[in-house]
Design a protein around this motif. Structure first.
Motif, mmCIF file in Angstrom:
data_model
loop_
_atom_site.group_PDB
_atom_site.id
_atom_site.type_symbol
_atom_site.label_atom_id
_atom_site.label_comp_id
_atom_site.label_asym_id
_atom_site.label_seq_id
_atom_site.Cartn_x
_atom_site.Cartn_y
_atom_site.Cartn_z
ATOM 1 N N LEU A 13 0.836 -1.205 0.000
ATOM 2 C CA LEU A 13 0.000 0.000 0.000
ATOM 3 C C LEU A 13 0.868 1.251 0.000
ATOM 4 O O LEU A 13 1.926 1.298 0.630
ATOM 5 C CB LEU A 13 -0.929 0.009 1.218
ATOM 6 N N SER A 14 0.398 2.293 -0.683
ATOM 7 C CA SER A 14 1.141 3.545 -0.798
ATOM 8 C C SER A 14 1.027 4.372 0.476
ATOM 9 O O SER A 14 0.222 4.088 1.368
ATOM 10 C CB SER A 14 0.611 4.358 -1.971
ATOM 11 N N ARG A 15 1.828 5.410 0.543
ATOM 12 C CA ARG A 15 1.869 6.274 1.719
ATOM 13 C C ARG A 15 0.505 6.893 2.013
ATOM 14 O O ARG A 15 0.104 7.012 3.178
ATOM 15 C CB ARG A 15 2.914 7.383 1.502
ATOM 16 N N ALA A 16 -0.220 7.273 0.968
ATOM 17 C CA ALA A 16 -1.533 7.902 1.178
ATOM 18 C C ALA A 16 -2.469 6.971 1.938
ATOM 19 O O ALA A 16 -3.209 7.396 2.833
ATOM 20 C CB ALA A 16 -2.148 8.293 -0.159
ATOM 21 N N LEU A 17 -2.415 5.678 1.617
ATOM 22 C CA LEU A 17 -3.299 4.722 2.280
ATOM 23 C C LEU A 17 -2.763 4.302 3.642
ATOM 24 O O LEU A 17 -3.547 4.102 4.581
ATOM 25 C CB LEU A 17 -3.519 3.494 1.395
ATOM 26 N N THR A 18 -1.453 4.175 3.799
ATOM 27 C CA THR A 18 -0.929 3.819 5.124
ATOM 28 C C THR A 18 -1.176 4.958 6.109
ATOM 29 O O THR A 18 -1.414 4.712 7.291
ATOM 30 C CB THR A 18 0.578 3.486 5.072
ATOM 31 N N ASP A 19 -1.151 6.202 5.616
ATOM 32 C CA ASP A 19 -1.503 7.336 6.488
ATOM 33 C C ASP A 19 -2.970 7.254 6.899
ATOM 34 O O ASP A 19 -3.330 7.535 8.052
ATOM 35 C CB ASP A 19 -1.240 8.662 5.770
ATOM 36 N N ALA A 20 -3.851 6.861 5.955
ATOM 37 C CA ALA A 20 -5.272 6.725 6.270
ATOM 38 C C ALA A 20 -5.486 5.622 7.298
ATOM 39 O O ALA A 20 -6.303 5.753 8.216
ATOM 40 C CB ALA A 20 -6.059 6.408 4.993
ATOM 41 N N PHE A 101 -11.308 5.601 4.170
ATOM 42 C CA PHE A 101 -9.931 5.395 3.721
ATOM 43 C C PHE A 101 -9.577 6.215 2.481
ATOM 44 O O PHE A 101 -8.391 6.384 2.176
ATOM 45 C CB PHE A 101 -9.668 3.913 3.449
ATOM 46 N N SER A 102 -10.574 6.707 1.759
ATOM 47 C CA SER A 102 -10.280 7.427 0.514
ATOM 48 C C SER A 102 -10.394 8.932 0.631
ATOM 49 O O SER A 102 -10.028 9.640 -0.321
ATOM 50 C CB SER A 102 -11.218 6.946 -0.599
ATOM 51 N N GLU A 103 -10.855 9.443 1.784
ATOM 52 C CA GLU A 103 -11.206 10.864 1.854
ATOM 53 C C GLU A 103 -10.027 11.799 1.583
ATOM 54 O O GLU A 103 -10.225 12.915 1.097
ATOM 55 C CB GLU A 103 -11.849 11.195 3.210
ATOM 56 N N ARG A 104 -8.797 11.358 1.870
ATOM 57 C CA ARG A 104 -7.640 12.245 1.642
ATOM 58 C C ARG A 104 -6.769 11.796 0.472
ATOM 59 O O ARG A 104 -5.636 12.263 0.322
ATOM 60 C CB ARG A 104 -6.793 12.326 2.917
ATOM 61 N N LEU A 105 -7.284 10.928 -0.351
ATOM 62 C CA LEU A 105 -6.545 10.541 -1.548
ATOM 63 C C LEU A 105 -6.540 11.707 -2.540
ATOM 64 O O LEU A 105 -7.444 12.551 -2.529
ATOM 65 C CB LEU A 105 -7.177 9.308 -2.191
ATOM 66 N N PRO A 106 -5.544 11.767 -3.412
ATOM 67 C CA PRO A 106 -5.478 12.883 -4.374
ATOM 68 C C PRO A 106 -6.748 13.026 -5.204
ATOM 69 O O PRO A 106 -7.222 14.118 -5.450
ATOM 70 C CB PRO A 106 -4.274 12.499 -5.245
ATOM 71 N N LYS A 107 -7.291 11.901 -5.658
ATOM 72 C CA LYS A 107 -8.554 11.917 -6.413
ATOM 73 C C LYS A 107 -9.402 10.742 -5.944
ATOM 74 O O LYS A 107 -9.409 9.683 -6.570
ATOM 75 C CB LYS A 107 -8.282 11.820 -7.919
#
Length: 385
Positions: A13-20, A101-107
Motif C-alpha cells: 500500500l502507498s503512503r496515502a493509504l498507510t496514512d489513512a 480510507f479514501s477521503e484524503r486521496l489525491p482523487k
C-alpha cells in the motif's frame, strides 16, 4: 522503491493509504489482511472464509483503493468496482469504510451505496459518476432495469458475506446481476463458511483463486456472567420488565426469534415506561438506523433484535444481553452473549427458559462447555409489571 517500516506499507500500500490506516489507529494488519491485500493487488481472484469482525472489509477496500491510485485517469467515471452485500446495514458500513480510507486521496473515487427500503430516486441521482458501487442485489436489479447504471466497466467484483445472500434467497438475483458483469474481471468472494452452495459459486465464478481461511477465534466467555430464569411462557414479558426495572438496567440488547415477537415486545415495554425499539428486516432503513444510533448513544434503554439483523450491531461496552427466546443453534447462543463482555469489560447475559426450552438449553450448555445456573422465578411478584 521507497522503503517503509509501516506494516501496511510492506503489503504494497502507498503512503496515502498507510496514512489513512494510521488515522484509524490500526496498529497491525489482521491475518486476513496480511494474506488478502497482496493477492488482490496482484490481480488474483480471492476466496476468503472469515467471520464478521475479522477485518475482512479493509482487506478488500484498501487494495481496491490502491488499484485506483495505480490506474491512469479514465476519460470518464464509470462503475469499476461492484460490491454485493446481503443487508442494508452492511451496504452502509462497507461504503463508509471506502469513504473513510479514501477521503484524503489525491482523487478519491466516488463511492455510492444502494439498497431497498428507501426511495430509489435519490440513489439514481447519486449514481452519476459513481466508480465504486456497494449494493444489495434486489435494489441493484431495480436500478439496472431503470437504466440508472450499467455494469459493463466493472473490473473488480466483490461478493461479501455470500453465505448470507444465499440464506436470504438472493441466488436468482445474484445470477441476474452476475450475467451483466464482464467475465474479464477480478472476483473476490468472502463467506463465513464454505458450504456446498459457496463451493458451487467458487467453481463457477473464481479463476484459480487464492484461498484464505481464517480460523474463528473462540469467544472469551470469562468476562460474561451468565444466568437463566425458569419461567412459564405467560410470565416471560412481565419477568423481562421486572429484571430491567429492578436492576436499573441501561443498554439492554434483547434477542427474539421473529419480527412479530420483536414488535409485540417493544409495544409492551414502552407501555410500561421502558424506552424500547425493534431492529429487524421489516423496519425501514431510516427506522433501523435511528434505533441503533439512539441505542449506541444511550438514549434508548432496550433494543430488541432478531439474529440476522443483530449481526451488524457492534457495541464495545454493552452491559446486558437478554435471550427472551433461545436461538436454534448453540453457536448462535455464544455469538449472542459474546456481544457483551468485550474490550476487557464485564457483561451480564440472561436467558428466560420456559419448560419447553429446558432440553434445548441443556444442549446449549453442553456444547458451550459451561453450566449456567437456572434460578426459579415463581416466587417473584410480577404484579404491576
Amino acid at each position: 522503491m521507497t522503503t517503509t517500516t509501516n506494516p501496511f506499507g510492506e503489503l504494497g500500500l502507498s503512503r496515502a493509504l498507510t496514512d489513512a490506516v494510521a488515522r484509524q489507529q490500526y496498529p497491525q494488519p489482521y491475518p486476513i489482511q496480511q494474506q488478502a491485500i497482496p493477492a488482490i493487488l496482484a490481480g488474483k481472484d480471492v476466496l476468503g472464509i472469515a467471520k464478521t469482525g475479522s477485518g475482512k472489509t479493509a482487506s478488500f477496500v484498501l487494495p481496491i483503493l490502491q488499484q485506483f491510485l495505480n490506474r491512469k485517469i479514465a476519460s470518464r467515471p464509470e462503475v469499476r468496482v461492484l460490491v454485493l452485500v446481503p443487508t442494508r446495514e452492511l451496504a452502509g458500513q462497507v461504503a463508509e469504510v471506502f469513504l473513510t480510507f479514501s477521503e484524503r486521496l489525491p482523487k478519491p473515487p466516488k463511492t455510492v451505496a444502494v439498497f431497498g427500503g428507501v426511495s430509489i430516486n435519490p440513489q439514481m441521482i447519486a449514481l452519476r459518476d459513481a466508480e465504486i458501487l456497494v449494493a444489495t442485489p434486489g435494489r441493484l436489479l431495480d436500478l439496472l432495469a431503470s437504466n440508472a447504471t450499467d455494469l459493463l466497466s466493472v473490473e473488480t467484483l466483490v461478493l461479501d458475506e455470500a453465505d448470507k445472500m444465499l440464506e436470504l434467497g438472493f441466488a436468482e438475483e445474484m445470477d441476474n446481476v452476475l450475467a451483466q458483469v464482464s467475465r474479464h474481471r477480478q472476483t473476490i468472494l468472502f463467506s463465513a463458511t464454505l458450504g456446498d452452495a459457496i463451493q458451487t459459486i467458487r467453481e463457477n465464478l473464481l479463476k484459480n483463486p487464492v484461498k484464505i481461511e481464517i480460523a474463528e477465534p473462540e469467544e472469551n466467555l470469562d468476562l460474561i456472567t451468565q444466568r437463566a430464569y425458569r419461567v412459564e411462557a405467560e410470565r416471560k414479558g412481565p419477568l423481562l420488565r421486572y429484571l430491567i426495572k429492578s436492576g436499573e438496567m441501561k443498554q439492554v440488547l434483547v434477542f427474539v426469534s421473529s419480527t412479530r415477537t420483536a414488535d409485540n415486545l417493544v409495544v409492551k415495554l414502552n407501555k410500561n415506561g421502558i424506552q424500547a425499539a425493534a431492529i429487524h428486516s421489516g423496519k425501514t432503513q431510516g427506522a433501523r438506523t435511528d434505533a441503533l444510533a439512539r441505542f449506541k448513544a444511550g438514549r434508548l434503554t432496550v433494543l430488541v433484535a432478531t439474529d440476522l439483523i443483530a449481526r451488524g450491531i457492534d457495541i464495545q461496552l454493552l452491559p446486558y444481553v437478554i435471550n427472551f427466546e433461545l436461538p436454534r443453534s448453540p453457536k448462535d447462543y455464544v455469538h449472542r452473549i459474546g456481544r457483551t463482555g468485550r474490550a476487557d469489560a464485564t457483561g451480564d447475559a440472561i436467558s428466560l427458559i420456559t419448560p419447553d426450552d429446558e432440553h434445548h438449553f441443556k444442549i446449549i450448555q453442553k456444547k458451550m462447555g459451561r453450566r449456567v445456573e437456572i434460578l426459579e422465578s415463581e416466587a417473584i411478584n410480577l404484579q404491576g409489571y
